[in-house]
Design an enzyme around this catalytic site. Structure first.
Site, PDB file in Angstrom:
ATOM      1  N   VAL A 251      38.420  36.127  34.564  1.00  0.00           N
ATOM      2  CA  VAL A 251      38.502  35.774  35.986  1.00  0.00           C
ATOM      3  C   VAL A 251      37.950  36.944  36.798  1.00  0.00           C
ATOM      4  O   VAL A 251      38.441  38.069  36.675  1.00  0.00           O
ATOM      5  CB  VAL A 251      39.951  35.486  36.411  1.00  0.00           C
ATOM      6  CG1 VAL A 251      39.977  35.030  37.869  1.00  0.00           C
ATOM      7  CG2 VAL A 251      40.581  34.438  35.514  1.00  0.00           C
TER       8      VAL A 251
ATOM      9  N   VAL B 284      35.882  38.036  40.769  1.00  0.00           N
ATOM     10  CA  VAL B 284      35.268  37.731  42.060  1.00  0.00           C
ATOM     11  C   VAL B 284      34.319  38.867  42.409  1.00  0.00           C
ATOM     12  O   VAL B 284      34.668  40.044  42.276  1.00  0.00           O
ATOM     13  CB  VAL B 284      36.323  37.552  43.166  1.00  0.00           C
ATOM     14  CG1 VAL B 284      35.664  37.367  44.530  1.00  0.00           C
ATOM     15  CG2 VAL B 284      37.228  36.361  42.856  1.00  0.00           C
TER      16      VAL B 284
ATOM     17  N   ARG C 106      38.463  38.276  49.424  1.00  0.00           N
ATOM     18  CA  ARG C 106      39.218  37.837  50.603  1.00  0.00           C
ATOM     19  C   ARG C 106      38.531  36.686  51.349  1.00  0.00           C
ATOM     20  O   ARG C 106      38.610  36.605  52.569  1.00  0.00           O
ATOM     21  CB  ARG C 106      39.468  39.016  51.552  1.00  0.00           C
ATOM     22  CG  ARG C 106      40.301  40.142  50.943  1.00  0.00           C
ATOM     23  CD  ARG C 106      40.684  41.184  51.989  1.00  0.00           C
ATOM     24  NE  ARG C 106      41.466  42.257  51.401  1.00  0.00           N
ATOM     25  CZ  ARG C 106      40.956  43.373  50.900  1.00  0.00           C
ATOM     26  NH1 ARG C 106      39.639  43.548  50.929  1.00  0.00           N
ATOM     27  NH2 ARG C 106      41.721  44.304  50.388  1.00  0.00           N
ATOM     28  N   ARG C 107      37.862  35.838  50.607  1.00  0.00           N
ATOM     29  CA  ARG C 107      37.212  34.682  51.219  1.00  0.00           C
ATOM     30  C   ARG C 107      37.685  33.369  50.598  1.00  0.00           C
ATOM     31  O   ARG C 107      37.055  32.338  50.775  1.00  0.00           O
ATOM     32  CB  ARG C 107      35.688  34.798  51.075  1.00  0.00           C
ATOM     33  CG  ARG C 107      35.125  36.063  51.712  1.00  0.00           C
ATOM     34  CD  ARG C 107      33.617  36.041  51.731  1.00  0.00           C
ATOM     35  NE  ARG C 107      33.079  37.327  52.176  1.00  0.00           N
ATOM     36  CZ  ARG C 107      31.809  37.517  52.498  1.00  0.00           C
ATOM     37  NH1 ARG C 107      30.954  36.503  52.456  1.00  0.00           N
ATOM     38  NH2 ARG C 107      31.387  38.705  52.868  1.00  0.00           N
ATOM     39  N   GLY C 108      38.775  33.408  49.851  1.00  0.00           N
ATOM     40  CA  GLY C 108      39.331  32.199  49.277  1.00  0.00           C
ATOM     41  C   GLY C 108      38.691  31.745  47.991  1.00  0.00           C
ATOM     42  O   GLY C 108      39.022  30.665  47.475  1.00  0.00           O
TER      43      GLY C 108
ATOM     44  N   TYR D 256      48.931  36.861  40.427  1.00  0.00           N
ATOM     45  CA  TYR D 256      49.056  35.522  39.879  1.00  0.00           C
ATOM     46  C   TYR D 256      50.358  34.797  40.191  1.00  0.00           C
ATOM     47  O   TYR D 256      50.445  33.579  39.989  1.00  0.00           O
ATOM     48  CB  TYR D 256      48.788  35.566  38.375  1.00  0.00           C
ATOM     49  CG  TYR D 256      47.312  35.795  38.123  1.00  0.00           C
ATOM     50  CD1 TYR D 256      46.399  34.777  38.340  1.00  0.00           C
ATOM     51  CD2 TYR D 256      46.840  37.037  37.729  1.00  0.00           C
ATOM     52  CE1 TYR D 256      45.045  34.974  38.148  1.00  0.00           C
ATOM     53  CE2 TYR D 256      45.486  37.246  37.533  1.00  0.00           C
ATOM     54  CZ  TYR D 256      44.586  36.212  37.743  1.00  0.00           C
ATOM     55  OH  TYR D 256      43.253  36.416  37.566  1.00  0.00           O
TER      56      TYR D 256
ATOM     57  N   PHE E 219      43.705  38.845  25.163  1.00  0.00           N
ATOM     58  CA  PHE E 219      42.678  37.810  25.298  1.00  0.00           C
ATOM     59  C   PHE E 219      42.123  37.820  26.701  1.00  0.00           C
ATOM     60  O   PHE E 219      41.275  37.088  27.059  1.00  0.00           O
ATOM     61  CB  PHE E 219      43.222  36.428  24.926  1.00  0.00           C
ATOM     62  CG  PHE E 219      44.317  35.899  25.814  1.00  0.00           C
ATOM     63  CD1 PHE E 219      44.024  35.078  26.899  1.00  0.00           C
ATOM     64  CD2 PHE E 219      45.640  36.213  25.572  1.00  0.00           C
ATOM     65  CE1 PHE E 219      45.041  34.588  27.715  1.00  0.00           C
ATOM     66  CE2 PHE E 219      46.656  35.717  26.359  1.00  0.00           C
ATOM     67  CZ  PHE E 219      46.353  34.895  27.444  1.00  0.00           C
TER      68      PHE E 219
END
Length: 450
Positions: free
Chosen positions: A116, A118, A124-126, A157, A450
């Site tokens: 995962v 970004v 901070r843009r969704g 999370y 993992f």
């Protein structure tokens, strides 16, 4: 290893307008974009590891990316550069060993979320919320009831319904540490032989997987790789490991059958007094019984030219800790390990077992997965087998779905979460009743990486 980039919680009004992005399936043809994002998010480049080697850790049937629609040309970017990914995520079909009825164990399918990330310019843009919502909704549509991950940033999370369900305890022992067990266990350990081989060969990886799956059947909290993961997970890259030795696989064998395994690597070191001070780093260790675990541990603390042995992936009540004399005799460090998310509350709570009878109505809060956000009646009898069904009855307790994920492996009792203000009780005694039913006899072991 799970990959993610932080996207801290900020008030919605303070966030910049979200760019127009779309989620797309990613495949081998996206290798350049995937590795460009990976390098930007993690900035950890392993020398000598090819793009093909890196991407072998992805299941492209379960890999998605967020791309910007009609991206503007970026100042300084190469004219022929592929449009960058704003984010990506992937998952593996894995399994986790959960409490079964009346103290037994049961292995359940688990969606293992990984990779995962970004883009640093897109935080901070969704985008993370967009990806996590897509991930969980897809898992729901595919009938996957339990998801798990390992979080590099623990503050992220819980916002998406995950709860920290196990701890990763690292034990540091000195070379030659005496591991004291009872006479009966000593005799049993003497019947177990050990040997080790380089872990990176196809033959070794096949044997590791066999021992790995066998050990998990007997180990609460154990997360297991599928065969596709196992076929690539322990490849060794000399330029990436530097001065360390190749990863080694040690096997415990009794009557010709594997009963345990350990993955370790030694690093040579010499002290100021010119005495050997090498280290042994144990990455995984698992066994089908205490005797095999004891045999492996005794061999690992008995290597020449070493001074310390660090064993990762253990639990707070681990026998290794007490064989070595307890916390004051062993260096001990703990942090969160597996985060569990109930994708489908009813099937997830029905799939595991219970240690005591229970009959409670849960008012579950889950804005990310609205099919969960309702009242559920959970019942289990003396046999520890449960049913969880929708109901309109008055609730006995109200709780976020993350609280159930945290308690799912038999740790993080709901009674303790209630004291912390996470769970609210509507009928006296309901929290204690459910907490006792969900508890396990031992603490779950840490998850594999993992």
């Amino acid at each position: 290893m799970n990959h993610e980039s932080p996207e801290p919680t900020t008030p919605v009004a303070a966030e910049r307008p979200a760019p127009t992005t779309q989620l797309v399936d990613l495949g081998p043809g996206d290798a350049e974009r995937i590795m460009a994002l990976e390098d930007l998010v993690w900035f950890e480049i392993a020398q000598g590891v090819s793009t093909e080697d890196n991407l072998a850790e992805l299941d492209f049937e379960r890999t998605r990316g967020a791309e910007i629609i009609s991206p503007a040309t970026q100042l300084g970017a190469a004219r022929d550069a592929a449009p960058p990914l704003a984010g990506m995520f992937a998952s593996w079909p894995m399994a986790v060993t959960a409490p079964g009825p009346r103290g037994a164990l049961t292995r359940l399918p688990m969606n293992g979320l990984t990779w995962v990330g970004v883009h640093p310019d897109m935080r901070r843009r969704g985008i993370l919320r967009q990806m996590m919502t897509d991930h969980l909704h897809t898992a729901h549509e595919q009938g996957e009831s339990v998801a798990g991950l390992q979080a590099a940033e623990p503050a992220i999370y819980g916002r998406f319904g995950y709860g920290a369900a196990s701890l990763d305890v690292t034990l540091t022992l000195g070379r030659g540490t005496e591991l004291s067990a009872g006479q009966e266990l000593d005799r049993a350990a003497e019947q177990v032989s050990t040997h080790f081989v380089p872990a990176g060969t196809p033959e070794a990886m096949e044997a590791i997987q066999r021992a790995h799956l066998s050990a998990a059947e007997h180990t609460l909290g154990a997360v297991t790789r599928n065969d596709s993961m196992a076929s690539v997970w322990f490849r060794d890259h000399p330029s990436a490991r530097g001065s360390k030795e190749p990863l080694q696989a040690m096997f415990a064998v009794r009557d010709g059958e594997p009963t345990g395994y350990a993955l370790f690597r030694r690093t040579a070191k010499w002290g100021d007094d010119n005495l050997p001070a090498g280290t042994v780093l144990v990455r995984e260790i698992g066994a089908v019984d205490p005797a095999s675990l004891l045999a492996l541990a005794r061999r690992l603390v008995d290597f020449d030219l070493t001074s310390t042995v660090s064993v990762s992936g253990r639990s707070t009540d681990d026998p290794l800790l007490w064989w070595a004399g307890g916390p004051r005799q062993v260096g001990l460090r703990a942090h969160d390990s597996l985060w569990v998310r109930l994708v489908n509350v009813d099937t997830a709570l029905t799939a595991r077992g219970y240690a005591a009878p229970v009959d409670v109505v849960l008012d579950v809060v889950d804005p990310v997965c609205p099919w969960n956000e309702r009242r559920w009646r959970l019942t289990a009898g003396d046999d520890g087998v449960a049913r969880c069904l929708p109901t309109d009855d008055e609730p006995d307790l109200r709780l976020p779905v993350a609280a159930l994920g945290a308690a799912y492996l038999g740790s993080r009792p709901l009674a303790a979460q209630a004291v912390a203000g996470v769970v609210s009780e509507r009928h006296t005694g309901a929290v204690a009743e459910l907490s006792r039913a969900m508890r396990a006899d031992v603490e779950p072991i840490a998850a594999i990486g993992f």
